[in-house]
Write a protein that holds these residues in place. Structure first.
Motif, PDB file in Angstrom:
ATOM      1  N   UNK A   1      25.868  45.864  60.499  1.00  0.00           N
ATOM      2  CA  UNK A   1      26.931  45.171  59.774  1.00  0.00           C
ATOM      3  C   UNK A   1      26.589  45.024  58.295  1.00  0.00           C
ATOM      4  N   UNK A   2      25.310  44.813  57.993  1.00  0.00           N
ATOM      5  CA  UNK A   2      24.864  44.661  56.602  1.00  0.00           C
ATOM      6  C   UNK A   2      24.208  45.937  56.060  1.00  0.00           C
ATOM      7  N   UNK A   3      24.155  46.981  56.884  1.00  0.00           N
ATOM      8  CA  UNK A   3      23.495  48.224  56.493  1.00  0.00           C
ATOM      9  C   UNK A   3      22.102  47.912  55.941  1.00  0.00           C
ATOM     10  N   UNK A   4      21.310  47.284  56.788  1.00  0.00           N
ATOM     11  CA  UNK A   4      20.020  46.707  56.405  1.00  0.00           C
ATOM     12  C   UNK A   4      18.946  47.182  57.376  1.00  0.00           C
ATOM     13  N   UNK A   5      17.797  47.552  56.818  1.00  0.00           N
ATOM     14  CA  UNK A   5      16.631  47.957  57.604  1.00  0.00           C
ATOM     15  C   UNK A   5      15.402  47.209  57.108  1.00  0.00           C
ATOM     16  N   UNK A   6      14.722  46.544  58.015  1.00  0.00           N
ATOM     17  CA  UNK A   6      13.475  45.847  57.687  1.00  0.00           C
ATOM     18  C   UNK A   6      12.327  46.594  58.343  1.00  0.00           C
ATOM     19  N   UNK A   7      11.367  47.033  57.529  1.00  0.00           N
ATOM     20  CA  UNK A   7      10.170  47.711  58.006  1.00  0.00           C
ATOM     21  C   UNK A   7       9.039  46.691  58.046  1.00  0.00           C
ATOM     22  N   UNK A   8       8.495  46.471  59.230  1.00  0.00           N
ATOM     23  CA  UNK A   8       7.529  45.399  59.449  1.00  0.00           C
ATOM     24  C   UNK A   8       6.102  45.939  59.324  1.00  0.00           C
ATOM     25  N   UNK A   9       5.483  45.723  58.176  1.00  0.00           N
ATOM     26  CA  UNK A   9       4.079  46.078  57.956  1.00  0.00           C
ATOM     27  C   UNK A   9       3.212  44.951  58.513  1.00  0.00           C
ATOM     28  N   UNK A  10       2.190  45.316  59.281  1.00  0.00           N
ATOM     29  CA  UNK A  10       1.357  44.293  59.915  1.00  0.00           C
ATOM     30  C   UNK A  10       0.695  43.365  58.899  1.00  0.00           C
ATOM     31  N   UNK A  11       0.605  42.093  59.293  1.00  0.00           N
ATOM     32  CA  UNK A  11      -0.134  41.073  58.551  1.00  0.00           C
ATOM     33  C   UNK A  11       0.406  40.849  57.140  1.00  0.00           C
ATOM     34  N   UNK A  12       1.736  40.903  56.998  1.00  0.00           N
ATOM     35  CA  UNK A  12       2.347  40.645  55.693  1.00  0.00           C
ATOM     36  C   UNK A  12       3.437  39.574  55.761  1.00  0.00           C
ATOM     37  N   UNK A  13       3.513  38.850  56.872  1.00  0.00           N
ATOM     38  CA  UNK A  13       4.545  37.821  57.012  1.00  0.00           C
ATOM     39  C   UNK A  13       5.781  38.293  57.748  1.00  0.00           C
ATOM     40  N   UNK A  14       5.703  39.442  58.401  1.00  0.00           N
ATOM     41  CA  UNK A  14       6.865  40.007  59.055  1.00  0.00           C
ATOM     42  C   UNK A  14       7.412  39.168  60.189  1.00  0.00           C
ATOM     43  N   UNK A  15       6.550  38.478  60.914  1.00  0.00           N
ATOM     44  CA  UNK A  15       7.026  37.614  62.003  1.00  0.00           C
ATOM     45  C   UNK A  15       7.900  36.498  61.436  1.00  0.00           C
ATOM     46  N   UNK A  16       7.495  35.937  60.310  1.00  0.00           N
ATOM     47  CA  UNK A  16       8.294  34.891  59.667  1.00  0.00           C
ATOM     48  C   UNK A  16       9.639  35.441  59.209  1.00  0.00           C
ATOM     49  N   UNK A  17       9.637  36.645  58.657  1.00  0.00           N
ATOM     50  CA  UNK A  17      10.888  37.259  58.224  1.00  0.00           C
ATOM     51  C   UNK A  17      11.823  37.450  59.418  1.00  0.00           C
ATOM     52  N   UNK A  18      11.299  37.961  60.512  1.00  0.00           N
ATOM     53  CA  UNK A  18      12.113  38.175  61.699  1.00  0.00           C
ATOM     54  C   UNK A  18      12.690  36.859  62.218  1.00  0.00           C
ATOM     55  N   UNK A  19      11.874  35.824  62.265  1.00  0.00           N
ATOM     56  CA  UNK A  19      12.349  34.531  62.777  1.00  0.00           C
ATOM     57  C   UNK A  19      13.434  33.936  61.885  1.00  0.00           C
ATOM     58  N   UNK A  20      13.385  34.229  60.594  1.00  0.00           N
ATOM     59  CA  UNK A  20      14.421  33.742  59.697  1.00  0.00           C
ATOM     60  C   UNK A  20      15.721  34.537  59.836  1.00  0.00           C
ATOM     61  N   UNK A  21      15.599  35.837  60.025  1.00  0.00           N
ATOM     62  CA  UNK A  21      16.783  36.687  60.014  1.00  0.00           C
ATOM     63  C   UNK A  21      17.531  36.709  61.342  1.00  0.00           C
ATOM     64  N   UNK A  22      16.825  36.698  62.431  1.00  0.00           N
ATOM     65  CA  UNK A  22      17.482  36.870  63.730  1.00  0.00           C
ATOM     66  C   UNK A  22      18.578  35.829  64.004  1.00  0.00           C
ATOM     67  N   UNK A  23      18.362  34.532  63.725  1.00  0.00           N
ATOM     68  CA  UNK A  23      19.431  33.564  64.032  1.00  0.00           C
ATOM     69  C   UNK A  23      20.701  33.791  63.210  1.00  0.00           C
ATOM     70  N   UNK A  24      20.558  34.341  62.002  1.00  0.00           N
ATOM     71  CA  UNK A  24      21.725  34.556  61.147  1.00  0.00           C
ATOM     72  C   UNK A  24      22.296  35.972  61.257  1.00  0.00           C
TER      73      UNK A  24
END
Length: 207
Positions: free
Chosen positions: A6-29
């Protein structure tokens, strides 16, 4: 890795860079967010685009981190799981048995120095520059945030997507901060600079 059509958005999750926090913020919205079957959550951009070439024109985001701090964080994660396993945590005990990465690190490196000096030879993930996750010969991430400016960079991502950012950006899966510079001998420092020379050049990191 996360994809939002819907947003034409791709997040590439590099290990140990805060990606889990990014995912937890984005998924609910972004309830429609999806992953790609058969790919690791830490899949590199080149692998993602081979699996789904149509993602090449999506707004692509990833985060990076100072390589010395990143390796210390990686080793610290294994040590936390070891302490939890000693306290009887079934999840931690599961991670530290068998032939996986966590078990191998816990078993084969008696200290942080051994992890830094020998680990990159033994584990591909420990010698892969972060820039390799975010660039292909014909494409690179449109926005690269940094763990060092995490709160501001996360807000920039959410603003671009038209999402509401919380007043305080939560951190998930994060350990208490440590000054990585006190943990490296000159030999260890030079080893990281050698292994991650591409990151130092691409992102300007210094010890």
């Amino acid at each position: 890795m996360l994809v939002c059509d819907a947003h034409r958005f791709l997040f590439v999750h590099v290990q140990k860079t805060g990606g889990v926090s990014v995912e937890h913020l984005l998924r609910p919205q972004l309830p429609e967010v999806r992953t790609l079957d058969g790919l690791s959550r830490h899949a590199r951009l080149d692998r993602i685009l081979r699996a789904e070439p149509g993602l090449a024109d999506y707004w692509t985001v990833g985060f990076v981190r100072n390589p010395w701090a990143r390796l210390l964080s990686w080793y610290g994660m294994v040590q936390r799981f070891r302490r939890l396993a000693d306290k009887g945590s079934p999840k931690a005990q599961g991670f530290l048995t068998g032939g996986g990465f966590m078990a191998g690190v816990a078993r084969n490196y008696p200290d942080f120095e051994a992890f830094v000096l020998k680990g990159p030879d033994d584990w591909k993930r420990l010698r892969t520059p972060q820039v390799a996750y975010l660039r292909t010969p014909t494409r690179q991430a449109d926005f690269v945030g940094r763990t060092e400016s995490f709160d501001d960079d996360v807000r920039r991502v959410m603003l671009h997507l038209g999402l509401d950012a919380p007043a305080a950006i939560p951190r998930n899966n994060a350990a208490p901060p440590r000054d990585y510079r006190t943990e490296f001998t000159p030999l260890m420092r030079d080893r990281v600079a050698e292994v991650f020379a591409d990151d130092l050049e691409a992102f300007g990191y210094v010890f």
